[in-house]
Design a protein around this motif. Structure first.
Motif, PDB file in Angstrom:
ATOM      1  N   ILE A  21       0.951  -1.209   0.070  1.00  9.39           N
ATOM      2  CA  ILE A  21      -0.023  -0.070  -0.155  1.00  9.39           C
ATOM      3  C   ILE A  21       0.930   1.388   0.073  1.00  9.39           C
ATOM      4  CG2 ILE A  21      -1.641   1.141   1.443  1.00  9.39           C
ATOM      5  CD1 ILE A  21      -2.323  -1.447   2.710  1.00  9.39           C
ATOM      6  N   LEU A  22       0.392   2.232  -0.915  1.00  9.23           N
ATOM      7  CA  LEU A  22       1.461   3.508  -1.021  1.00  9.23           C
ATOM      8  C   LEU A  22       0.579   4.657  -0.773  1.00  9.23           C
ATOM      9  CD1 LEU A  22       4.189   4.377  -0.861  1.00  9.23           C
ATOM     10  CD2 LEU A  22       4.262   4.566  -3.343  1.00  9.23           C
ATOM     11  N   TYR A  23       0.640   5.528   0.018  1.00 11.51           N
ATOM     12  CA  TYR A  23      -0.058   6.780   0.130  1.00 11.51           C
ATOM     13  C   TYR A  23      -0.070   7.748  -0.710  1.00 11.51           C
ATOM     14  CZ  TYR A  23      -2.328   4.131   4.005  1.00 11.51           C
ATOM     15  OH  TYR A  23      -3.273   3.123   4.768  1.00 11.51           O
ATOM     16  N   THR A  24      -1.005   8.347  -1.266  1.00  8.05           N
ATOM     17  CA  THR A  24      -0.772   9.371  -2.052  1.00  8.05           C
ATOM     18  C   THR A  24      -1.849  10.368  -1.624  1.00  8.05           C
ATOM     19  OG1 THR A  24      -0.347  10.190  -4.218  1.00  8.05           O
ATOM     20  CG2 THR A  24      -2.066   8.580  -4.148  1.00  8.05           C
ATOM     21  N   SER A  25      -1.649  11.824  -1.959  1.00  5.71           N
ATOM     22  CA  SER A  25      -2.411  12.771  -1.642  1.00  5.71           C
ATOM     23  C   SER A  25      -3.575  12.713  -2.521  1.00  5.71           C
ATOM     24  CB  SER A  25      -1.788  14.005  -1.619  1.00  5.71           C
ATOM     25  OG  SER A  25      -0.717  14.199  -0.976  1.00  5.71           O
ATOM     26  N   GLY A  26      -4.661  13.206  -1.930  1.00  3.12           N
ATOM     27  CA  GLY A  26      -6.034  13.365  -2.907  1.00  3.12           C
ATOM     28  C   GLY A  26      -6.261  14.785  -2.899  1.00  3.12           C
ATOM     29  N   SER A  27      -7.240  15.178  -3.822  1.00  2.03           N
ATOM     30  CA  SER A  27      -7.676  16.437  -3.648  1.00  2.03           C
ATOM     31  C   SER A  27      -8.569  16.837  -2.606  1.00  2.03           C
ATOM     32  CB  SER A  27      -8.182  16.902  -5.036  1.00  2.03           C
ATOM     33  OG  SER A  27      -9.260  15.881  -5.578  1.00  2.03           O
ATOM     34  N   THR A  28      -9.201  15.673  -1.883  1.00  2.03           N
ATOM     35  CA  THR A  28      -9.903  16.145  -0.819  1.00  2.03           C
ATOM     36  C   THR A  28      -9.675  14.888   0.292  1.00  2.03           C
ATOM     37  OG1 THR A  28     -11.498  14.561  -1.664  1.00  2.03           O
ATOM     38  CG2 THR A  28     -11.967  16.851  -1.955  1.00  2.03           C
ATOM     39  N   GLY A  29      -9.614  15.275   1.636  1.00  4.30           N
ATOM     40  CA  GLY A  29      -9.390  14.530   2.527  1.00  4.30           C
ATOM     41  C   GLY A  29      -8.385  13.982   2.896  1.00  4.30           C
ATOM     42  N   ARG A  30      -8.515  12.723   3.340  1.00  2.00           N
ATOM     43  CA  ARG A  30      -7.475  11.748   3.829  1.00  2.00           C
ATOM     44  C   ARG A  30      -6.745  11.302   2.662  1.00  2.00           C
ATOM     45  NH1 ARG A  30      -9.648   7.082   7.125  1.00  2.00           N
ATOM     46  NH2 ARG A  30     -10.402   6.578   5.020  1.00  2.00           N
ATOM     47  N   PRO A  31      -5.381  10.779   2.899  1.00  5.34           N
ATOM     48  CA  PRO A  31      -4.639  10.219   1.852  1.00  5.34           C
ATOM     49  C   PRO A  31      -5.188   8.936   1.471  1.00  5.34           C
ATOM     50  CG  PRO A  31      -3.320  10.008   3.892  1.00  5.34           C
ATOM     51  CD  PRO A  31      -4.630  11.081   4.067  1.00  5.34           C
ATOM     52  N   LYS A  32      -4.943   8.671   0.031  1.00  4.83           N
ATOM     53  CA  LYS A  32      -5.413   7.567  -0.499  1.00  4.83           C
ATOM     54  C   LYS A  32      -4.272   6.324  -0.326  1.00  4.83           C
ATOM     55  CE  LYS A  32      -6.029   9.834  -4.169  1.00  4.83           C
ATOM     56  NZ  LYS A  32      -6.326  10.552  -5.279  1.00  4.83           N
ATOM     57  N   GLY A  33      -4.651   5.210   0.228  1.00  4.42           N
ATOM     58  CA  GLY A  33      -3.847   4.098   0.292  1.00  4.42           C
ATOM     59  C   GLY A  33      -3.836   3.160  -1.025  1.00  4.42           C
ATOM     60  N   MET A  34      -3.042   3.481  -2.154  1.00  2.00           N
ATOM     61  CA  MET A  34      -3.063   2.966  -3.331  1.00  2.00           C
ATOM     62  C   MET A  34      -2.786   1.566  -3.033  1.00  2.00           C
ATOM     63  SD  MET A  34      -4.396   5.411  -4.722  1.00  2.00           S
ATOM     64  CE  MET A  34      -5.010   4.230  -5.893  1.00  2.00           C
ATOM     65  N   MET A  35      -3.549   0.578  -3.387  1.00  6.14           N
ATOM     66  CA  MET A  35      -2.972  -0.834  -3.155  1.00  6.14           C
ATOM     67  C   MET A  35      -2.539  -1.479  -4.462  1.00  6.14           C
ATOM     68  SD  MET A  35      -5.113  -4.079  -1.677  1.00  6.14           S
ATOM     69  CE  MET A  35      -5.575  -4.904  -3.435  1.00  6.14           C
ATOM     70  N   HIS A  36      -1.387  -2.054  -4.554  1.00  7.30           N
ATOM     71  CA  HIS A  36      -0.921  -2.654  -5.676  1.00  7.30           C
ATOM     72  C   HIS A  36      -0.797  -4.135  -5.337  1.00  7.30           C
ATOM     73  CE1 HIS A  36       0.091   0.300  -8.287  1.00  7.30           C
ATOM     74  NE2 HIS A  36       0.199   1.123  -7.254  1.00  7.30           N
ATOM     75  N   THR A  37      -0.846  -5.151  -6.293  1.00  8.00           N
ATOM     76  CA  THR A  37      -0.809  -6.575  -5.928  1.00  8.00           C
ATOM     77  C   THR A  37       0.406  -6.980  -6.843  1.00  8.00           C
ATOM     78  OG1 THR A  37      -2.248  -6.956  -7.726  1.00  8.00           O
ATOM     79  CG2 THR A  37      -3.356  -6.854  -5.810  1.00  8.00           C
ATOM     80  N   THR A  38       0.599  -8.277  -6.670  1.00 13.64           N
ATOM     81  CA  THR A  38       1.896  -8.873  -6.841  1.00 13.64           C
ATOM     82  C   THR A  38       2.298  -9.162  -8.381  1.00 13.64           C
ATOM     83  OG1 THR A  38       1.507 -10.267  -4.760  1.00 13.64           O
ATOM     84  CG2 THR A  38       3.276 -11.049  -6.152  1.00 13.64           C
ATOM     85  N   ALA A  39       1.610 -10.215  -9.144  1.00 16.06           N
ATOM     86  CA  ALA A  39       1.954 -10.521 -10.442  1.00 16.06           C
ATOM     87  C   ALA A  39       2.183  -9.387 -11.489  1.00 16.06           C
ATOM     88  CB  ALA A  39       1.068 -11.696 -11.041  1.00 16.06           C
ATOM     89  N   GLY A  40       1.068  -8.854 -11.542  1.00 14.70           N
ATOM     90  CA  GLY A  40       0.842  -7.968 -12.766  1.00 14.70           C
ATOM     91  C   GLY A  40       1.949  -6.587 -12.300  1.00 14.70           C
ATOM     92  N   TYR A  41       2.182  -6.354 -11.192  1.00 14.53           N
ATOM     93  CA  TYR A  41       2.953  -5.138 -10.808  1.00 14.53           C
ATOM     94  C   TYR A  41       4.392  -5.591 -11.228  1.00 14.53           C
ATOM     95  CZ  TYR A  41       5.756  -1.942  -8.164  1.00 14.53           C
ATOM     96  OH  TYR A  41       6.710  -1.014  -7.547  1.00 14.53           O
ATOM     97  N   MET A  42       4.623  -6.845 -10.906  1.00 14.35           N
ATOM     98  CA  MET A  42       6.243  -7.585 -11.089  1.00 14.35           C
ATOM     99  C   MET A  42       6.273  -7.573 -12.530  1.00 14.35           C
ATOM    100  SD  MET A  42       7.821 -11.163 -10.527  1.00 14.35           S
ATOM    101  CE  MET A  42       6.482 -12.167 -11.627  1.00 14.35           C
ATOM    102  N   VAL A  43       5.469  -8.095 -13.386  1.00 12.72           N
ATOM    103  CA  VAL A  43       5.729  -8.060 -14.655  1.00 12.72           C
ATOM    104  C   VAL A  43       5.780  -6.734 -15.413  1.00 12.72           C
ATOM    105  CG1 VAL A  43       4.400  -8.660 -16.874  1.00 12.72           C
ATOM    106  CG2 VAL A  43       4.370 -10.216 -14.969  1.00 12.72           C
ATOM    107  N   TYR A  44       4.968  -5.608 -14.943  1.00 14.84           N
ATOM    108  CA  TYR A  44       4.860  -4.485 -15.810  1.00 14.84           C
ATOM    109  C   TYR A  44       6.364  -3.502 -15.329  1.00 14.84           C
ATOM    110  CZ  TYR A  44       3.261  -0.252 -17.941  1.00 14.84           C
ATOM    111  OH  TYR A  44       3.138   0.603 -18.800  1.00 14.84           O
ATOM    112  N   THR A  45       6.629  -3.547 -14.010  1.00 10.52           N
ATOM    113  CA  THR A  45       7.756  -2.746 -13.660  1.00 10.52           C
ATOM    114  C   THR A  45       9.039  -3.342 -14.244  1.00 10.52           C
ATOM    115  OG1 THR A  45       7.882  -4.079 -11.623  1.00 10.52           O
ATOM    116  CG2 THR A  45       6.835  -2.084 -11.492  1.00 10.52           C
ATOM    117  N   ALA A  46       9.061  -4.826 -14.310  1.00  9.86           N
ATOM    118  CA  ALA A  46      10.278  -5.295 -14.856  1.00  9.86           C
ATOM    119  C   ALA A  46      10.366  -5.070 -16.285  1.00  9.86           C
ATOM    120  CB  ALA A  46      10.178  -6.869 -14.914  1.00  9.86           C
TER     121      ALA A  46
END
Ligand code: WTA
Length: 635
Positions: free
Chosen positions: A247-272
């Protein structure tokens, strides 16, 4: 022809066409080529942007650390995986080989297990750019714990918000951090934050600055003695393709930061895949990204993307200005850096200094230069190209977001002709669209609109932690059936994209995304403040700086204005961090509002930017007289 490594423009177009005509076959081929799967997928892709639900490589099983570390042991065991360059140039750099990384990650993973961390548990990492940061990230991934790295420049309040939002049981930190000639008491910030986080059971503390800190009995443990006792092998947890990775938090235009959730396989394939293509990494290259692992750039292009390719990736603890403005170039010379990836704000800051800081060093090892985080202006682009790249190194202007997990629009070096300020063409598999204000797609070249993506790519964030509705509302509701980026962009006559900036209330200051609402909330906590509005204005180093319009309560009217300004910035530092401090504060009698009570930020932005010749349509303003007064007294 391999999908994996594009080598000329024609090949790019061929690969791109294939990736769009049959995305599943395309990504399947990429996934088959270079990774270690415990079990193969059943389906490549299932998606529905209306829910939204996106699943890549479902049915597959894997562990990303086996792909980032174990897979390389046989052929690259003695190759440097992480090259750590400390803050102090007098301190020796540390070369961590793949074999050593394997041992250190395994030991760390065993410590996590011993302290009760299991698959699915959330672990907050609040560390400076020292090897333990990358190692703890990988240790979490090794056992299936979900890491959430919080940039170690955030305040205790911001840290506490993130700890509580994801319900972390553990925090990993250090006694302190170095930044130039300053030390920062990180453990003190953690202690303060944890007063608001009763469910944190364990704090692991790495030793860095050796300053005296307090340790709470039973909760806080020094890391090193635990590592010394830990077993040097740790079987990797077998993860499902769609299990959360971080989970990595990023600022939103409103309210609390957004905990962006990334998952395993697709993230690995794409970043590589993107790492290999966008930086054209070759086996013996030394790659350096100057970002902090506390941001997505560090996750994807310091840790996961490079390591999945068996690369040597540099981690730099310090600042570009310490001990002087030549530090980056000194490091490039020292480690013979081949690919260098940084942010426009750093380039602008360095371009203001004497050229001697650059010319003094031998930069001939450089092959590819990268930039990310905000639009790069023409002047900075040329300075980078002429003086750092010696006009020989293609500049990859990479556009992407925390939410996208990896680079979506970028030149492919030596293939795509670059054009200053243009991120150029989409990475294979990425289908951008420009939308007009009525929600219709603008077809054809020479267009200007809101940037959306029509089709999923493997590393798109799957949700906002704990708030799927907000995920849907923020990204999938503005334009039906599309992912909305929040950015504006234009497309030139050949189809190159240029990102023009945010079209929402997120302001990018020195490459950091800041939402206006959280800053306003922080200011409004000041007892003398009635209301406030924040806008961005152009700044020659930071890109944008913050301008605050503040209405005082009656009780505040008699206070000294300079003191109030200091106190307001202090409030912001406490609630968010020094990165969100205001450059200018103007006390105003009121804010321009529409009849429905909405602040007309457009007008405030124009005043802050000293661009008041045409304020646009002000007919819906409730209080036009206030605009006159704000303009008269503007800073
Ligand atoms: C902006 C950073 C222009 C954009 C990876 C985006 C850019 C936001 C570029 C995401 C670029 C990033 N040109 N603008 N090359 N790269 N941006 O989440 O506004 O920290 O939406 O991710 O930065 O910032 P974030």
């Amino acid at each position: 022809m391999s999908n994996y490594h594009i080598k000329h423009l024609e090949e790019y177009f061929q690969v791109y066409r294939k990736s769009v005509q049959n995305p599943e076959a395309f990504w399947e081929e990429v996934a088959e080529e270079h990774f270690f799967w415990r079990k193969r997928w059943d389906r490549v892709l299932e998606w529905d942007f209306t829910k939204p639900e996106i699943k890549w490589f479902e049915g597959a099983q894997l562990n990303i650390t086996e792909n980032c570390i174990d897979r390389h042991l046989r052929s690259r065991g003695n190759k440097t995986a992480i090259l750590f360059e400390p803050n102090d140039p007098g301190e020796a750099a540390e070369h961590i080989t793949y074999r050593q990384l394997h041992e250190r990650v395994s030991k760390f993973a065993n410590v996590l297990k011993e302290k009760g961390i299991k698959k699915g548990d959330r672990v907050i990492i609040y560390l400076p750019m020292i090897p333990e940061l990358a190692i703890s990230v990988l240790a979490c991934a090794r056992i299936g714990a979900i890491h959430s790295v919080v940039f170690a420049g955030f305040s205790s309040t911001a840290l506490a918000t993130r700890i509580n939002d994801c319900g972390a049981k553990m925090v990993i930190t250090s006694d302190g951090s170095y930044r130039g000639n300053k030390t920062i008491d990180l453990k003190g910030i953690v202690d303060e934050a944890l007063k608001q986080c009763p469910h944190v059971e364990t704090v692991l503390v790495a030793k860095r600055t050796k300053e005296k800190i307090s340790m709470k009995n039973g909760r806080d443990h020094w890391l090193q003695p635990l590592l010394d006792k830990a077993y040097a092998d740790c079987v990797a947890e077998i993860m499902e393709a769609e299990d959360p990775l971080f989970i990595l938090y990023t600022s939103g235009s409103t309210g609390r930061p957004k905990g962006m959730m990334h998952t395993t396989a697709g993230y690995m394939v794409y970043t590589a895949y993107t790492f290999k293509n966008v930086f054209q990494y070759r086996e013996d290259d030394v790659y350096w990204c100057t970002a902090d692992i506390g941001w997505i750039t560090g996750h994807s292009y310091i840790v996961y993307g490079p390591l999945a390719n068996g690369a040597t990736t540099v981690m730099f603890e310090g600042a570009p200005s310490y001990p002087d403005f030549g530090r980056f170039w000194e490091i490039v010379q020292k480690h013979k850096i081949n690919q260098f990836y940084t942010a426009p704000t750093a380039i602008r800051a360095l371009a203001k200094e004497s050229l001697d800081f650059v010319t003094k060093y031998d930069l001939s090892s450089l092959k590819v230069l990268g930039t990310v985080g905000e639009p790069i202006n023409e002047e900075a682009w040329h300075w980078y190209n002429d003086h750092v790249g010696d006009k020989k190194c293609p500049i990859v202007d990479t556009w992407w977001q925390t939410e996208t997990g990896g680079i979506l629009i970028s030149p492919i070096p030596y293939s795509t002709p670059t054009k200053p300020t243009y991120a150029t063409l989409p990475v294979p598999g990425v289908q951008p669209a420009l939308m007009d204000e009525n929600g219709k797609e603008i077809k054809g070249n020479q267009a200007d609109g809101r940037l959306c993506i029509k089709f999923p790519w493997p590393s798109i964030a799957r949700t906002i932690w704990g708030d799927h509705q907000r995920y849907k509302d923020t990204y999938f509701s503005a334009f039906e059936g599309m992912y909305f980026t929040g950015d504006g962009a234009l497309r030139d006559e050949v189809g190159y994209y240029r990102i023009t900036g945010r079209v929402d209330d997120v302001i990018i200051v020195s490459g950091h995304n800041l939402g206006t609402a959280p800053i306003e909330d922080a200011i409004n906590e000041h007892p003398a403040v009635a209301e406030s509005a924040i806008v961005g204005f152009p700044h020659d180093v930071k890109g944008n700086a913050l301008y605050g319009y503040v209405i005082l309560k009656e009780t505040g009217e008699s206070r000294d204005r300079d003191n109030l300004k200091k106190e307001i910035n202090q409030m912001i530092t406490e609630h968010i961090g020094p990165i969100a401090k205001l450059d200018k504060i103007q006390f105003v009698p009121g804010l321009p509002k529409t009849r429905s009570g909405k602040i007309m930020r457009r007008i405030l932005r124009k005043i802050a930017s000293k661009d008041t010749s045409n304020l646009g349509d002000t007919s819906t303003l409730l209080n036009p007289e206030v605009v006159e007064q704000i303009m008269k007294e503007s800073l």
